[in-house]
Every structure is written in C-alpha cells, then in structure tokens.
Scaffold this motif. Structure first.
Motif, mmCIF file in Angstrom:
data_model
loop_
_atom_site.group_PDB
_atom_site.id
_atom_site.type_symbol
_atom_site.label_atom_id
_atom_site.label_comp_id
_atom_site.label_asym_id
_atom_site.label_seq_id
_atom_site.Cartn_x
_atom_site.Cartn_y
_atom_site.Cartn_z
ATOM 1 N N UNK B 23 0.841 -1.189 0.000
ATOM 2 C CA UNK B 23 0.000 0.000 0.000
ATOM 3 C C UNK B 23 0.887 1.254 0.000
ATOM 4 N N UNK B 24 1.405 1.608 -1.174
ATOM 5 C CA UNK B 24 2.447 2.639 -1.264
ATOM 6 C C UNK B 24 1.985 4.019 -0.800
ATOM 7 N N UNK B 25 2.918 4.735 -0.214
ATOM 8 C CA UNK B 25 2.755 6.145 0.143
ATOM 9 C C UNK B 25 3.600 6.993 -0.802
ATOM 10 N N UNK B 37 7.042 4.964 -1.301
ATOM 11 C CA UNK B 37 7.618 3.931 -0.440
ATOM 12 C C UNK B 37 6.509 2.957 -0.060
ATOM 13 N N UNK B 38 6.905 1.713 0.140
ATOM 14 C CA UNK B 38 5.920 0.693 0.516
ATOM 15 C C UNK B 38 6.564 -0.353 1.403
ATOM 16 N N UNK B 39 5.718 -0.953 2.236
ATOM 17 C CA UNK B 39 6.105 -2.139 2.999
ATOM 18 C C UNK B 39 5.447 -3.338 2.325
ATOM 19 N N UNK B 40 6.182 -4.387 2.160
ATOM 20 C CA UNK B 40 5.654 -5.547 1.440
ATOM 21 C C UNK B 40 6.014 -6.829 2.174
ATOM 22 N N UNK B 41 5.173 -7.833 2.044
ATOM 23 C CA UNK B 41 5.468 -9.182 2.546
ATOM 24 C C UNK B 41 4.483 -10.131 1.907
ATOM 25 N N UNK B 106 3.199 9.471 -11.986
ATOM 26 C CA UNK B 106 2.085 9.810 -11.100
ATOM 27 C C UNK B 106 0.791 9.263 -11.707
ATOM 28 N N UNK B 107 -0.020 8.660 -10.850
ATOM 29 C CA UNK B 107 -1.281 8.106 -11.324
ATOM 30 C C UNK B 107 -1.223 6.630 -11.621
ATOM 31 N N UNK B 108 -0.025 6.044 -11.531
ATOM 32 C CA UNK B 108 0.111 4.617 -11.818
ATOM 33 C C UNK B 108 -0.582 3.790 -10.734
ATOM 34 N N UNK B 109 -1.421 2.874 -11.168
ATOM 35 C CA UNK B 109 -2.101 1.968 -10.237
ATOM 36 C C UNK B 109 -1.165 0.855 -9.786
ATOM 37 N N UNK B 110 -1.279 0.485 -8.519
ATOM 38 C CA UNK B 110 -0.454 -0.603 -7.981
ATOM 39 C C UNK B 110 -0.636 -1.922 -8.728
ATOM 40 N N UNK B 111 -1.779 -2.106 -9.334
ATOM 41 C CA UNK B 111 -2.038 -3.388 -10.000
ATOM 42 C C UNK B 111 -1.962 -3.279 -11.516
ATOM 43 N N UNK B 112 -1.533 -2.126 -11.988
ATOM 44 C CA UNK B 112 -1.281 -1.986 -13.413
ATOM 45 C C UNK B 112 -2.540 -1.863 -14.236
ATOM 46 N N UNK B 113 -2.330 -2.001 -15.537
ATOM 47 C CA UNK B 113 -3.436 -1.867 -16.488
ATOM 48 C C UNK B 113 -4.087 -3.204 -16.806
ATOM 49 N N UNK B 114 -3.334 -4.271 -16.603
ATOM 50 C CA UNK B 114 -3.889 -5.627 -16.754
ATOM 51 C C UNK B 114 -3.303 -6.472 -15.637
ATOM 52 N N UNK B 124 -5.532 -1.548 -4.163
ATOM 53 C CA UNK B 124 -5.593 -0.946 -5.494
ATOM 54 C C UNK B 124 -5.583 0.569 -5.318
ATOM 55 N N UNK B 125 -4.456 1.186 -5.611
ATOM 56 C CA UNK B 125 -4.301 2.607 -5.323
ATOM 57 C C UNK B 125 -3.279 3.218 -6.281
ATOM 58 N N UNK B 126 -3.368 4.521 -6.445
ATOM 59 C CA UNK B 126 -2.311 5.245 -7.150
ATOM 60 C C UNK B 126 -1.310 5.828 -6.153
#
Lengths: 130, 130
Positions: B23-25, B37-41, B106-114, B124-126
C-alpha cells in the motif's frame, strides 16, 4: 547502458566504480527520467534547472542545499529526501562528504540552465554511464 | 501534499507512519513522477503497466520480482535497484518482508493496467498521501 534495465544493480557496487566528486553516474532510466548517484564533498555552485524538479536522497553522510527567496539551507542527514522545484536557485554542499541518489529529467545538466561562474571541481555533465 | 516539496522528509519517519502492506505512500513528486515507499510481505499479483517503467530500490529486506518471457525471478537484496520496463508482466514478492522505494509516473495503479484476479490483501491505489 546495455543491461542497466534488465539486471539488478547493487548501489554499493555502483558507487565503488568511481571516485570523482560532483560527477553523477546514471544508475537507471525510468521513462524520461534518470536515477543518478553521485559522491560529493565541499561546495557545488549556485544554479537552477528551468525544466525539471530535482529529487535528492542522501545515502550516506550529510548534504546541505542552500536555497534563495527566501534564503535558507535545508539540512539532509542520511536517509532523508528533498525535492528542489524547477526554477529554484540552489547550491548543494557537503562539508564532510556524502553519497546521494537523484531523480531528474534525462539530459539535465549538473549545473543547470543558469549558474554562477564554475569552479574547476564541478563536472558539467548530463550524467556519466556507469 | 502541502510541505512535501518544501521540507525534507526522513525515510524512517515516513515508514513509521503506516503498517499496511502493498500500500504505497507518495514520498515526493518529481515532475510527472512519484517517488513512493511501501512495505511488502508475501505475494503481490501478476500485472503490467502499459505506460510506465517502474523503478525499485530495496531499502530493507529482500524483494523478488518474477518476470515472464522468458520466465525468471530477479532477486533484489537491500541496496539494489531494478527497473521493470513498461509492458513487462511482473509479480513482486517478499517471503520475509521488505521496504521499498519506487519511481513511476504519477497516477500509476499498484495493480497496473492488466492483472490477474486480485487477492484481498492487495491495495488498489495510485499511492496514498503520507
């Protein structure tokens, strides 16, 4: 640049490939932007970039960025980030030395579009290849 | 976003403001690009961005990025960088967890276009504001 976008790059390994101060290396390209790394110590020169913001991340050491209107100095310890907006006159310096990572438009000159007279230690470049 | 481009931000302080995974900031904006920046696991999801490259820098931990055509996994320890080119299907994962810094439009979705069907843990966020 072959391989730059297809294989990972280790930051420490990249920084070990050069010693030159104020002489950025292009670590990666992201769309029309460069991610550059540089080693710095002493004073850069007052300059400004008319067409690009400039992002700084301090990887080690300590970076100061002097700004005008109003006059102030932004102090960036290791692990801090700052963006110099396009058009803003600024002069980076580092009394003790630092390594930094920058993001800016590809083709951006280290000394900007307008600058004070250049001291000899400042490399005028759009970033060297790693 | 007030203040984001006029005051320095400490990475550790920024990371301490949230716990959400994948969930990027938005840490900073540079021209038309975000520094996030994001935390991932665990596992993200297979996806691709048609209009932007995506730069990764591993700040802590260990990130894997699976790619297709040909199938391979790029392993990124702390301090390494990698660019996923636009259009390339990829799936980030991190068995032990990691913190990462990204640069993308800017505006890129975390899950992309497909993307593959979305598991519930994927935000699901920009990019959220800090």
């Amino acid at each position: 640049m072959t391989g730059m976008s297809t294989e990972p790059v280790d930051l420490t390994t990249a920084l070990d490939t050069f010693d030159a101060l104020w002489s950025p290396r292009v670590l990666a390209r992201v769309n029309d932007h460069d991610v550059r790394v540089a080693k710095v110590r002493g004073e850069h020169v007052w300059h400004r970039h008319d067409n690009t913001d400039e992002f700084f991340l301090v990887l080690s050491g300590h970076l100061d960025i002097a700004l005008r209107a109003p006059d102030r100095v932004v102090t960036l310890p290791r692990g801090s980030v700052f963006v110099v907006p396009r058009g803003a006159e600024h002069k980076p310096s580092s009394a003790e030395g630092a390594t930094i990572l920058m993001v800016e438009l590809t083709g951006t000159l280290t000394v900007g579009d307008r600058h004070d007279p250049l001291p000899g230690h400042v490399d005028v470049t759009t970033g060297h290849e790693l």
